[in-house]
Design a protein around this motif. Structure first.
Motif, PDB file in Angstrom:
ATOM      1  N   GLN A 176     -15.896   0.310   8.224  1.00 46.82           N
ATOM      2  CA  GLN A 176     -16.719   0.523   9.414  1.00 46.82           C
ATOM      3  C   GLN A 176     -17.837   1.520   9.130  1.00 46.82           C
ATOM      4  O   GLN A 176     -18.955   1.368   9.623  1.00 46.82           O
ATOM      5  N   ARG A 177     -17.536   2.491   8.296  1.00 42.18           N
ATOM      6  CA  ARG A 177     -18.515   3.546   8.019  1.00 42.18           C
ATOM      7  C   ARG A 177     -19.471   3.181   6.886  1.00 42.18           C
ATOM      8  O   ARG A 177     -20.654   3.508   6.939  1.00 42.18           O
ATOM      9  N   TYR A 178     -18.950   2.485   5.863  1.00 42.85           N
ATOM     10  CA  TYR A 178     -19.747   2.249   4.657  1.00 42.85           C
ATOM     11  C   TYR A 178     -19.944   0.770   4.340  1.00 42.85           C
ATOM     12  O   TYR A 178     -20.454   0.435   3.272  1.00 42.85           O
ATOM     13  N   GLY A 179     -19.556  -0.120   5.246  1.00 44.32           N
ATOM     14  CA  GLY A 179     -19.552  -1.544   4.944  1.00 44.32           C
ATOM     15  C   GLY A 179     -20.897  -2.146   4.583  1.00 44.32           C
ATOM     16  O   GLY A 179     -20.938  -3.210   3.956  1.00 44.32           O
ATOM     17  N   ASP A 180     -21.995  -1.499   4.954  1.00 45.03           N
ATOM     18  CA  ASP A 180     -23.312  -2.040   4.634  1.00 45.03           C
ATOM     19  C   ASP A 180     -23.931  -1.385   3.405  1.00 45.03           C
ATOM     20  O   ASP A 180     -25.120  -1.564   3.133  1.00 45.03           O
ATOM     21  N   THR A 181     -23.129  -0.659   2.632  1.00 41.88           N
ATOM     22  CA  THR A 181     -23.654   0.036   1.462  1.00 41.88           C
ATOM     23  C   THR A 181     -23.388  -0.751   0.180  1.00 41.88           C
ATOM     24  O   THR A 181     -22.493  -1.586   0.118  1.00 41.88           O
ATOM     25  N   THR A 182     -24.182  -0.436  -0.835  1.00 39.08           N
ATOM     26  CA  THR A 182     -23.970  -1.041  -2.152  1.00 39.08           C
ATOM     27  C   THR A 182     -22.597  -0.685  -2.692  1.00 39.08           C
ATOM     28  O   THR A 182     -21.914  -1.524  -3.302  1.00 39.08           O
ATOM     29  N   GLN A 183     -22.172   0.557  -2.447  1.00 37.59           N
ATOM     30  CA  GLN A 183     -20.888   0.998  -2.992  1.00 37.59           C
ATOM     31  C   GLN A 183     -19.722   0.220  -2.381  1.00 37.59           C
ATOM     32  O   GLN A 183     -18.762  -0.086  -3.076  1.00 37.59           O
ATOM     33  N   TRP A 184     -19.792  -0.109  -1.096  1.00 38.47           N
ATOM     34  CA  TRP A 184     -18.705  -0.906  -0.506  1.00 38.47           C
ATOM     35  C   TRP A 184     -18.665  -2.295  -1.144  1.00 38.47           C
ATOM     36  O   TRP A 184     -17.601  -2.822  -1.441  1.00 38.47           O
ATOM     37  N   ARG A 185     -19.839  -2.889  -1.382  1.00 39.26           N
ATOM     38  CA  ARG A 185     -19.865  -4.205  -2.016  1.00 39.26           C
ATOM     39  C   ARG A 185     -19.282  -4.139  -3.424  1.00 39.26           C
ATOM     40  O   ARG A 185     -18.545  -5.039  -3.842  1.00 39.26           O
ATOM     41  N   GLN A 186     -19.620  -3.087  -4.159  1.00 41.56           N
ATOM     42  CA  GLN A 186     -19.056  -2.943  -5.498  1.00 41.56           C
ATOM     43  C   GLN A 186     -17.544  -2.760  -5.438  1.00 41.56           C
ATOM     44  O   GLN A 186     -16.802  -3.341  -6.241  1.00 41.56           O
ATOM     45  N   TYR A 187     -17.095  -1.968  -4.502  1.00 37.99           N
ATOM     46  CA  TYR A 187     -15.661  -1.749  -4.323  1.00 37.99           C
ATOM     47  C   TYR A 187     -14.961  -3.057  -3.977  1.00 37.99           C
ATOM     48  O   TYR A 187     -13.904  -3.387  -4.525  1.00 37.99           O
ATOM     49  N   ALA A 188     -15.561  -3.827  -3.067  1.00 41.08           N
ATOM     50  CA  ALA A 188     -14.955  -5.092  -2.655  1.00 41.08           C
ATOM     51  C   ALA A 188     -14.853  -6.064  -3.819  1.00 41.08           C
ATOM     52  O   ALA A 188     -13.849  -6.776  -3.977  1.00 41.08           O
ATOM     53  N   GLN A 190       0.826  -1.203   0.000  1.00 38.14           N
ATOM     54  CA  GLN A 190       0.000   0.000   0.000  1.00 38.14           C
ATOM     55  C   GLN A 190       0.866   1.261   0.000  1.00 38.14           C
ATOM     56  O   GLN A 190       0.596   2.211  -0.737  1.00 38.14           O
ATOM     57  N   ALA A 191       1.910   1.266   0.818  1.00 36.21           N
ATOM     58  CA  ALA A 191       2.790   2.428   0.884  1.00 36.21           C
ATOM     59  C   ALA A 191       3.489   2.657  -0.448  1.00 36.21           C
ATOM     60  O   ALA A 191       3.642   3.795  -0.910  1.00 36.21           O
ATOM     61  N   ALA A 192       3.925   1.550  -1.079  1.00 34.84           N
ATOM     62  CA  ALA A 192       4.625   1.676  -2.357  1.00 34.84           C
ATOM     63  C   ALA A 192       3.709   2.184  -3.460  1.00 34.84           C
ATOM     64  O   ALA A 192       4.128   2.942  -4.341  1.00 34.84           O
ATOM     65  N   ILE A 193       2.450   1.797  -3.417  1.00 36.35           N
ATOM     66  CA  ILE A 193       1.522   2.157  -4.489  1.00 36.35           C
ATOM     67  C   ILE A 193       0.884   3.530  -4.254  1.00 36.35           C
ATOM     68  O   ILE A 193       0.825   4.364  -5.175  1.00 36.35           O
ATOM     69  N   PHE A 194       0.428   3.773  -3.031  1.00 42.50           N
ATOM     70  CA  PHE A 194      -0.351   4.981  -2.762  1.00 42.50           C
ATOM     71  C   PHE A 194       0.462   6.116  -2.155  1.00 42.50           C
ATOM     72  O   PHE A 194      -0.064   7.214  -1.947  1.00 42.50           O
ATOM     73  N   GLY A 195       1.719   5.849  -1.835  1.00 42.11           N
ATOM     74  CA  GLY A 195       2.578   6.916  -1.357  1.00 42.11           C
ATOM     75  C   GLY A 195       2.732   6.931   0.150  1.00 42.11           C
ATOM     76  O   GLY A 195       1.960   6.301   0.890  1.00 42.11           O
ATOM     77  N   PRO A 196       3.719   7.668   0.648  1.00 38.29           N
ATOM     78  CA  PRO A 196       4.033   7.661   2.087  1.00 38.29           C
ATOM     79  C   PRO A 196       2.942   8.278   2.957  1.00 38.29           C
ATOM     80  O   PRO A 196       2.886   8.011   4.158  1.00 38.29           O
ATOM     81  N   ARG A 197       2.088   9.113   2.364  1.00 41.40           N
ATOM     82  CA  ARG A 197       1.028   9.732   3.166  1.00 41.40           C
ATOM     83  C   ARG A 197      -0.187   8.820   3.334  1.00 41.40           C
ATOM     84  O   ARG A 197      -1.123   9.166   4.046  1.00 41.40           O
ATOM     85  N   TRP A 198      -0.165   7.691   2.652  1.00 43.88           N
ATOM     86  CA  TRP A 198      -1.288   6.755   2.749  1.00 43.88           C
ATOM     87  C   TRP A 198      -1.320   6.114   4.129  1.00 43.88           C
ATOM     88  O   TRP A 198      -0.304   5.668   4.652  1.00 43.88           O
ATOM     89  N   ASP A 199      -2.516   6.065   4.720  1.00 43.74           N
ATOM     90  CA  ASP A 199      -2.703   5.446   6.035  1.00 43.74           C
ATOM     91  C   ASP A 199      -3.442   4.125   5.836  1.00 43.74           C
ATOM     92  O   ASP A 199      -4.598   4.125   5.397  1.00 43.74           O
ATOM     93  N   PRO A 200      -2.817   2.972   6.129  1.00 44.66           N
ATOM     94  CA  PRO A 200      -3.487   1.681   5.937  1.00 44.66           C
ATOM     95  C   PRO A 200      -4.781   1.549   6.732  1.00 44.66           C
ATOM     96  O   PRO A 200      -5.628   0.715   6.386  1.00 44.66           O
ATOM     97  N   ASP A 201      -4.940   2.338   7.777  1.00 42.51           N
ATOM     98  CA  ASP A 201      -6.166   2.253   8.582  1.00 42.51           C
ATOM     99  C   ASP A 201      -7.358   2.881   7.876  1.00 42.51           C
ATOM    100  O   ASP A 201      -8.502   2.672   8.298  1.00 42.51           O
ATOM    101  N   TRP A 202      -7.132   3.650   6.831  1.00 43.44           N
ATOM    102  CA  TRP A 202      -8.245   4.309   6.156  1.00 43.44           C
ATOM    103  C   TRP A 202      -9.255   3.312   5.584  1.00 43.44           C
ATOM    104  O   TRP A 202     -10.459   3.540   5.636  1.00 43.44           O
ATOM    105  N   THR A 203      -8.750   2.202   5.059  1.00 45.21           N
ATOM    106  CA  THR A 203      -9.661   1.217   4.482  1.00 45.21           C
ATOM    107  C   THR A 203     -10.546   0.602   5.553  1.00 45.21           C
ATOM    108  O   THR A 203     -11.750   0.427   5.354  1.00 45.21           O
ATOM    109  N   ALA A 204      -9.972   0.269   6.715  1.00 46.21           N
ATOM    110  CA  ALA A 204     -10.772  -0.278   7.812  1.00 46.21           C
ATOM    111  C   ALA A 204     -11.796   0.736   8.292  1.00 46.21           C
ATOM    112  O   ALA A 204     -12.942   0.392   8.607  1.00 46.21           O
ATOM    113  N   GLN A 205     -11.415   1.998   8.341  1.00 44.38           N
ATOM    114  CA  GLN A 205     -12.354   3.045   8.741  1.00 44.38           C
ATOM    115  C   GLN A 205     -13.487   3.179   7.731  1.00 44.38           C
ATOM    116  O   GLN A 205     -14.651   3.372   8.101  1.00 44.38           O
ATOM    117  N   ALA A 206     -13.132   3.057   6.450  1.00 42.54           N
ATOM    118  CA  ALA A 206     -14.159   3.142   5.409  1.00 42.54           C
ATOM    119  C   ALA A 206     -15.132   1.974   5.509  1.00 42.54           C
ATOM    120  O   ALA A 206     -16.350   2.152   5.368  1.00 42.54           O
TER     121      ALA A 206
END
Length: 267
Positions: free
Chosen positions: A144-156, A126-142
Motif C-alpha cells: 500500500q505504501r510502496y506499491g508504485d515504486t521501482t523497488q516494489w516491482r523488483q521485490y515482486a 511465513q510464521a515458520a520462516i520469519f518467526g513468531p513476531r512476524w506480522d503477515p499484514d506487514w507485506t500488505a502495508q508495504a
C-alpha cells in the motif's frame, strides 16, 4: 498453361477471400511451385481451378497445424510420404509448445500474484520462516505504501521465483547478519573500521535479496532503523543500542564513499 475466360476459375482475390489467405501468400506459393494456378486469362491473370482450390485447402490445413512449407510439399507431392507419421510428429511438437505455454501461464500468474501480494507464502509458512513476531499484514502495508515504486516491482519479481526454501535462505542470511551486528557491537567495533565497513557491505548484499540497495538508499534505511519505533525496537531487542550503532556504521561507510549522510536521498 492454357488460357481461360474469367468464368472458368477463381481469381487470386477470390481465392484469398474464400480461404482467408493473403494474396501475398498465394503469390509466394505460386513462385516456389507449391500451389500454382492451372489457368490464366487472355490478359495473363491467374485463375485457380477446383483442383487448385483443393490443393490450397490442404495447404491451409497443414499450415494451420504447424507444418512448414517444405514438409507440406513433401506430404502433397510424395506418394510415399507417411502423412499420419508427419501429423503425429507435429502433434508431439504442438504438445510440447502447449506445455511450455502452460508453464509460462503459471509463471505469469505467480508474477501477478507477487506484484499484488508480495509474499507468495501462506500465513503458516511465513510464521515458520520469519518467526513468531512476524506480522503477515506487514507485506500488505508495504504494498500500500510502496506499491508504485521501482523497488516494489523488483521485490515482486524476486518473490515470484521463490518458494519456502528460498525464503528460508533469505531469512537465515538476514538472521546471521543481525547476529554478527550484535557481536560486533559487543566487541566494541567502531564506525569506519574495516570490520564495520565489512558489515555494511554485507548488509547491502543480504538486502539485495529484496531489491538492489544503493549506498544512498542504505543511508535512508539507517535513519529509519533509528526513527521508526518498530525497526528501533527490533534492533535494540538484539542488543541495546544496536539501532543507533547500526546507523552510525552505515553513515561512516557512506562518508568514506563521498556521500553526505545528512543530505542523502532515496536514489
Amino acid at each position: 498453361m492454357p488460357d481461360a475466360s474469367d468464368a472458368d476459375g477463381l481469381t487470386v482475390g477470390q481465392v484469398s477471400a474464400r480461404l482467408d489467405v493473403t494474396v501475398r501468400a498465394l503469390h509466394h506459393w505460386d513462385e516456389i511451385g507449391l500451389a500454382r494456378p492451372s489457368l490464366r486469362t487472355a490478359a495473363g491473370y491467374r485463375l485457380y481451378t477446383a483442383g487448385d482450390l483443393e490443393r490450397l485447402h490442404r495447404i491451409v490445413v497443414y499450415r494451420e497445424v504447424g507444418l512448414g512449407l517444405d514438409r507440406i510439399r513433401a506430404v502433397l507431392d510424395d506418394s510415399t510420404a507417411d502423412v499420419p507419421g508427419a501429423l503425429r510428429a507435429q502433434r508431439s511438437q504442438v504438445a510440447e509448445r502447449i506445455d511450455r505455454l502452460q508453464r509460462l501461464s503459471a509463471g505469469l500468474d505467480r508474477m501477478i500474484d507477487a506484484h499484488e501480494r508480495g509474499l507468495l507464502l501462506t500465513v503458516e509458512q511465513q510464521a515458520a520462516i520469519f518467526g513468531p513476531r512476524w506480522d503477515p499484514d506487514w507485506t500488505a502495508q508495504a504494498r500500500q505504501r510502496y506499491g508504485d515504486t521501482t523497488q516494489w516491482r523488483q521485490y515482486a519479481e524476486r518473490s515470484a521465483s521463490r518458494g519456502p526454501e528460498e525464503w528460508q535462505a533469505v531469512a537465515d542470511a538476514m538472521a546471521g547478519l543481525e547476529r554478527a551486528l550484535g557481536d560486533a557491537l559487543d566487541a566494541g567495533v567502531t564506525p569506519g573500521s574495516p570490520e564495520a565497513d565489512h558489515l555494511v557491505e554485507r548488509h547491502r548484499e543480504v538486502f539485495a535479496s529484496y531489491f538492489p540497495l544503493t549506498r544512498q538508499m542504505q543511508v535512508c534505511l539507517g535513519r529509519m532503523f533509528v526513527e521508526d519505533p518498530g525497526f528501533a525496537a527490533h534492533y535494540d531487542s538484539i542488543r541495546p543500542g544496536l539501532a543507533v550503532w547500526f546507523r552510525r556504521i552505515i553513515d561512516a561507510s557512506a562518508r568514506a564513499h563521498g556521500i553526505d549522510p545528512d543530505t542523502a536521498t532515496w536514489r
